[in-house]
Enzyme design. Structure first.
Site, PDB file in Angstrom:
ATOM      1  N   ASN A 173     -12.813 -10.276  75.546  1.00  0.00           N
ATOM      2  CA  ASN A 173     -13.818  -8.656  75.785  1.00  0.00           C
ATOM      3  C   ASN A 173     -14.671  -9.145  74.856  1.00  0.00           C
ATOM      4  O   ASN A 173     -14.680  -9.496  73.607  1.00  0.00           O
ATOM      5  CB  ASN A 173     -12.711  -7.900  75.601  1.00  0.00           C
ATOM      6  CG  ASN A 173     -13.515  -6.564  75.129  1.00  0.00           C
ATOM      7  OD1 ASN A 173     -14.410  -6.485  75.572  1.00  0.00           O
ATOM      8  ND2 ASN A 173     -12.838  -5.721  74.405  1.00  0.00           N
ATOM      9  N   GLY A 174     -16.026  -8.857  75.377  1.00  0.00           N
ATOM     10  CA  GLY A 174     -17.218  -9.299  74.545  1.00  0.00           C
ATOM     11  C   GLY A 174     -18.171  -9.962  75.397  1.00  0.00           C
ATOM     12  O   GLY A 174     -18.299 -10.299  76.754  1.00  0.00           O
TER      13      GLY A 174
ATOM     14  N   ARG B 284     -10.627   0.690  80.250  1.00  0.00           N
ATOM     15  CA  ARG B 284     -11.897  -0.085  79.678  1.00  0.00           C
ATOM     16  C   ARG B 284     -12.582  -0.782  80.598  1.00  0.00           C
ATOM     17  O   ARG B 284     -13.524  -1.426  80.054  1.00  0.00           O
ATOM     18  CB  ARG B 284     -11.329  -1.031  78.627  1.00  0.00           C
ATOM     19  CG  ARG B 284     -10.134  -0.324  77.566  1.00  0.00           C
ATOM     20  CD  ARG B 284      -9.676  -1.243  76.335  1.00  0.00           C
ATOM     21  NE  ARG B 284     -10.683  -1.755  75.806  1.00  0.00           N
ATOM     22  CZ  ARG B 284     -11.354  -1.537  74.949  1.00  0.00           C
ATOM     23  NH1 ARG B 284     -10.937  -0.260  74.286  1.00  0.00           N
ATOM     24  NH2 ARG B 284     -12.273  -2.341  74.307  1.00  0.00           N
TER      25      ARG B 284
ATOM     26  N   CYS C  67     -13.523  -4.054  79.026  1.00  0.00           N
ATOM     27  CA  CYS C  67     -12.404  -5.142  79.054  1.00  0.00           C
ATOM     28  C   CYS C  67     -11.220  -4.805  78.385  1.00  0.00           C
ATOM     29  O   CYS C  67     -11.393  -4.377  77.087  1.00  0.00           O
ATOM     30  CB  CYS C  67     -12.954  -6.533  79.047  1.00  0.00           C
ATOM     31  SG  CYS C  67     -14.281  -7.140  79.929  1.00  0.00           S
TER      32      CYS C  67
ATOM     33  N   GLU D  18     -21.853  11.028  86.200  1.00  0.00           N
ATOM     34  CA  GLU D  18     -20.787  10.214  85.980  1.00  0.00           C
ATOM     35  C   GLU D  18     -19.809  10.076  86.795  1.00  0.00           C
ATOM     36  O   GLU D  18     -19.007   9.140  87.364  1.00  0.00           O
ATOM     37  CB  GLU D  18     -20.459   9.758  84.344  1.00  0.00           C
ATOM     38  CG  GLU D  18     -19.811  10.807  83.855  1.00  0.00           C
ATOM     39  CD  GLU D  18     -19.340  10.075  82.281  1.00  0.00           C
ATOM     40  OE1 GLU D  18     -19.263   8.921  81.920  1.00  0.00           O
ATOM     41  OE2 GLU D  18     -19.351  11.320  81.666  1.00  0.00           O
TER      42      GLU D  18
ATOM     43  N   HIS E 230     -42.984  21.596  82.703  1.00  0.00           N
ATOM     44  CA  HIS E 230     -43.952  20.747  82.412  1.00  0.00           C
ATOM     45  C   HIS E 230     -43.665  19.772  83.424  1.00  0.00           C
ATOM     46  O   HIS E 230     -44.054  18.520  83.203  1.00  0.00           O
ATOM     47  CB  HIS E 230     -43.784  20.324  80.995  1.00  0.00           C
ATOM     48  CG  HIS E 230     -44.287  21.409  79.952  1.00  0.00           C
ATOM     49  ND1 HIS E 230     -45.623  21.966  80.024  1.00  0.00           N
ATOM     50  CD2 HIS E 230     -43.673  22.420  79.249  1.00  0.00           C
ATOM     51  CE1 HIS E 230     -45.541  22.841  78.913  1.00  0.00           C
ATOM     52  NE2 HIS E 230     -44.336  23.069  78.537  1.00  0.00           N
TER      53      HIS E 230
ATOM     54  N   TRP F 228     -14.720  -5.623  82.808  1.00  0.00           N
ATOM     55  CA  TRP F 228     -15.990  -4.639  83.328  1.00  0.00           C
ATOM     56  C   TRP F 228     -16.823  -5.771  83.345  1.00  0.00           C
ATOM     57  O   TRP F 228     -17.360  -6.327  81.962  1.00  0.00           O
ATOM     58  CB  TRP F 228     -15.955  -3.726  81.961  1.00  0.00           C
ATOM     59  CG  TRP F 228     -17.129  -2.861  82.580  1.00  0.00           C
ATOM     60  CD1 TRP F 228     -17.190  -1.775  83.182  1.00  0.00           C
ATOM     61  CD2 TRP F 228     -18.578  -3.246  81.911  1.00  0.00           C
ATOM     62  NE1 TRP F 228     -18.753  -1.311  83.474  1.00  0.00           N
ATOM     63  CE2 TRP F 228     -19.393  -2.056  82.573  1.00  0.00           C
ATOM     64  CE3 TRP F 228     -19.307  -4.127  81.135  1.00  0.00           C
ATOM     65  CZ2 TRP F 228     -20.928  -1.957  82.406  1.00  0.00           C
ATOM     66  CZ3 TRP F 228     -20.554  -3.829  81.080  1.00  0.00           C
ATOM     67  CH2 TRP F 228     -21.308  -3.027  81.544  1.00  0.00           C
TER      68      TRP F 228
ATOM     69  N   LYS G  32     -14.603   2.935  79.653  1.00  0.00           N
ATOM     70  CA  LYS G  32     -14.509   4.210  78.699  1.00  0.00           C
ATOM     71  C   LYS G  32     -15.088   3.722  77.350  1.00  0.00           C
ATOM     72  O   LYS G  32     -15.538   4.478  76.680  1.00  0.00           O
ATOM     73  CB  LYS G  32     -12.936   4.433  78.294  1.00  0.00           C
ATOM     74  CG  LYS G  32     -12.801   5.499  77.452  1.00  0.00           C
ATOM     75  CD  LYS G  32     -12.919   6.846  77.947  1.00  0.00           C
ATOM     76  CE  LYS G  32     -12.561   7.883  77.043  1.00  0.00           C
ATOM     77  NZ  LYS G  32     -13.469   9.046  77.233  1.00  0.00           N
TER      78      LYS G  32
ATOM     79  N   GLU H 149     -25.388  17.360  78.349  1.00  0.00           N
ATOM     80  CA  GLU H 149     -24.008  16.932  78.644  1.00  0.00           C
ATOM     81  C   GLU H 149     -23.470  17.261  80.032  1.00  0.00           C
ATOM     82  O   GLU H 149     -22.763  16.590  80.676  1.00  0.00           O
ATOM     83  CB  GLU H 149     -23.046  17.665  77.601  1.00  0.00           C
ATOM     84  CG  GLU H 149     -21.541  17.329  77.729  1.00  0.00           C
ATOM     85  CD  GLU H 149     -21.220  15.770  77.692  1.00  0.00           C
ATOM     86  OE1 GLU H 149     -22.106  15.037  77.376  1.00  0.00           O
ATOM     87  OE2 GLU H 149     -20.011  15.619  77.773  1.00  0.00           O
TER      88      GLU H 149
ATOM     89  N   LYS I 191     -22.322  14.547  82.718  1.00  0.00           N
ATOM     90  CA  LYS I 191     -20.751  14.761  83.130  1.00  0.00           C
ATOM     91  C   LYS I 191     -20.869  14.489  84.783  1.00  0.00           C
ATOM     92  O   LYS I 191     -20.081  13.965  85.297  1.00  0.00           O
ATOM     93  CB  LYS I 191     -20.186  16.094  82.795  1.00  0.00           C
ATOM     94  CG  LYS I 191     -18.721  15.964  82.533  1.00  0.00           C
ATOM     95  CD  LYS I 191     -18.393  15.521  80.879  1.00  0.00           C
ATOM     96  CE  LYS I 191     -18.742  14.237  80.746  1.00  0.00           C
ATOM     97  NZ  LYS I 191     -18.558  13.806  79.279  1.00  0.00           N
TER      98      LYS I 191
END
Ligand code: M6R
Length: 611
Positions: free
Chosen positions: A99-100, A27, A2, A491, A507, A73, A606, A484, A488
């Protein structure tokens, strides 16, 4: 998560707030709202992006010189007009953004419901707001006092901004665990989750600390702690320009940030690495050098991409410094009662410096006597401030949700840090040390060379855009890059992807391989080269499609792979900084081809400031 913005002063608040929200949209972006004070409270809010709200309120009365805004968010309650912030108190006199997460909101809600309060949204924010109002009414106190009393009962994380229709030029703010920056102008103040909303107005900012409250008026900024004692605001100068948070001609921030890497890596090295003199200057390491030299182990905590950097750090530090390294997901570390001894070194890696899990993990470790070393991108962020020492990555603002230039910045810091400690500990030969300094120095140029092949990478990306799944495989130093790469791709293209150690795939994951599965091998020339060639054979034998990142001059793998990305030759410790570049571009172009908003992919934000 947020984003929050506020303004009070002689200017029109709305344009400042709405522009600030656009900058903070990274955010969180599932709903947006503003509250403006002028002859009472006006609140406009809506599910969707900032631009949608802006469009929807054209022609409304937006005149005001004090306002707050929020981009959300969702945590409590789905994205909807009703759950969007700001929320209004039962009396209609207060408006609040948050925010939180208020962890004990259910208990507070029960208490308020028993008193007859009704709630229109499903949010924890509306509960906290009415809790504050209830205290104010019962105690007949001012709003700041009510906020102070309320926050003493609250568990969780928050930044809140409150407007009160009775005090038209005042914003009340408080923080614990989520970021809050106050910009100090001439007869005006700005508030933001970061400094981006205020950049063109002031470079003087105050980073509010946990458990602090602020009364913000055009000509006055009063800071207090939860014990009601006044605190002198500490004003720092911002070292950031507006251009750094603009797209600069690129279609997306992600692409801009990928292409910035030659200069961001250079900036990270600048003033630190001197290959001619054979020196690395890092005061954060130097100040703690005895701790590092004598460390029995180093624990690294991080999340997401930063965790992948941490994993590579384990490989590099153990190889060069011969210090055992443990890499932990911050979210696991903070809850699992880890053994931390006084003097242990905990390295926290974070782009934002605000990731809630990482922040709490190091707070706990610090309480137990650990020494915290932060590798952080955002200057002045919470993790940077709580750390005993650290090194900034100097990548500049990273706005695309997918981390790219911050990751290579982290790898650059890690390489310098390992080399410096190894040199001090005498665990590296002079020849290897000097050679690695030269290798590091050459990285920006090599990254620039890889970026020249962006169009070729794009053409290959288009071939694979309709894949349902993808596998990324690497060994040794390239294993973290495989992880990574998979992160990437998922997302920003929503293609299911997994990263694995190349040898481990037999395996289990090999069962997935058929003619439809793209398998991306990170297979630069290193001590594992022959082994990974065998792994490629195993995939080819099962008709998998092989895309390989190889070193220029490799005359084996290109003959086996369906598609190849070339990177310049480099020492195997340095090579991951290069092999990650085509992987970033591959994800970007696949995401674009699939029509994904790569800078703001669905469900993500983010800066993950909730646990
Ligand atoms: O700001 P941080 O580095 O602490 O963030 C950690 C993760 O949230 C972050 O790396 C995330 O995984 C990125 N979206 C990956 O591209």
């Amino acid at each position: 998560m947020c984003g929050i913005v506020g303004y009070t002063g002689p200017k029109e608040a709305y344009p400042i707030v709405i522009t600030g929200l656009k900058r903070l949209e990274y955010r969180g972006y599932d709903s947006t709202g503003v509250a403006l004070l002028n002859d009472g409270l006006k609140v406009y809010k809506k599910k969707g992006r900032v631009a949608e709200l802006e469009e929807a309120i054209i022609g409304k009365d937006l005149h005001s010189s004090t306002g707050i805004g929020h981009t959300r968010w969702a945590t409590h309650g789905e994205p909807s007009d009703i759950n969007a912030h700001p929320h209004i108190s039962a009396s209609g006199k207060l408006a609040m953004i948050h925010n939180g997460i208020i962890e004990n909101y259910a208990q507070l809600k029960k208490e308020l419901t028993n008193k007859g309060y009704k709630f229109t949204s499903e949010t924890d924010t509306e509960v906290l707001l009415n809790f504050i109002e209830d205290i104010q009414e019962n105690n007949q106190c001012d709003l700041l006092e009510a906020v102070r009393v309320a926050l003493k009962r609250v568990t969780g994380a928050y930044v809140i901004l409150l407007l009160n229709s009775a005090t038209p030029d005042t914003i009340i703010a408080a923080r614990k665990g989520s970021p809050l920056v106050i910009g100090v102008g001439k007869g005006e103040h700005f508030l933001g989750s970061d400094a981006s909303p205020m950049l063109e107005y002031t470079k003087e900012v105050v980073y509010v600390n946990d458990y602090e409250l602020a009364i913000v008026r055009p000509n006055e900024l009063i800071l207090k702690n939860l014990g009601n004692e006044k605190i002198t605001p500490f004003v720092t100068k911002l070292d950031m320009e507006l251009a750094e948070i603009e797209k600069g001609g690129y279609d997306h921030f992600m692409l801009k940030e990928i292409f910035e890497q030659p200069s961001t890596i250079h900036d990270c090295l600048r003033g630190r690495l001197d290959a001619t003199a054979g020196t690395i200057t890092m005061s954060g390491i130097q100040d703690n050098i005895e701790h590092f030299k004598n460390a029995k182990r180093i624990i690294i905590v991080a999340c997401g991409t930063s965790w992948h950097a941490a994993l590579l750090a384990e490989y590099i530090i153990e190889e060069l410094c011969r210090i055992p390294v443990e890499v932990e997901y911050a979210s696991e570390f903070r809850y699992r009662n880890p053994i931390i001894n006084k003097g242990d070194i905990i390295v926290a890696i974070s782009q934002s410096g605000e990731t809630a899990d990482t922040l709490v993990a190091i707070e706990r470790a610090k309480e137990n006597g650990a020494i915290i070393f932060g590798i952080v991108n955002v200057v002045g962020s919470s993790i940077a401030r709580i750390s005993n020492g650290g090194a900034y990555t100097h990548a500049g603002p990273e706005i695309g949700v997918a981390s790219t230039k911050a990751f290579t910045g982290q790898l650059t810091v890690i390489a310098m840090m390992a080399l410096k400690i190894a040199k001090e500990k005498n665990t590296i030969s002079e020849e290897r040390y000097r050679n690695l300094l030269l290798e590091l120095e050459a990285v920006p140029e090599k990254v620039a060379a890889i970026l020249k092949s962006a169009e070729d990478i794009k053409a290959i990306a288009l071939k694979y855009k309709d894949a349902a799944d993808a596998l990324y495989l690497g060994r040794g130093y390239n294993f973290p890059i495989a992880l990574e790469g998979a992160l990437k791709l998922k997302e920003i293209s929503y293609i299911h992807a997994e990263g694995y150690p190349a040898a481990e795939m037999k395996h289990g994951p090999i069962a997935l391989v058929d003619e439809n599965l793209p398998v991306v091998f990170i297979a630069t020339k290193d001590s594992y080269h022959e082994k990974i060639v065998s792994n490629i054979q195993e995939i080819k034998a099962r008709k998998g499609k092989v895309i390989a990142v190889v070193t220029e001059g490799d005359d084996i793998i290109p003959g086996m792979a369906d598609d190849v990305f070339y990177v310049p030759a480099a020492d195997e410790i340095i090579a991951p900084m290069l092999s990650t570049i085509p992987i970033q571009l591959l994800s970007y172009y696949v995401g674009i081809a699939k029509g994904v908003d790569v800078d703001k992919p669905r469900n993500l934000a983010k800066s993950v400031t909730v646990e």
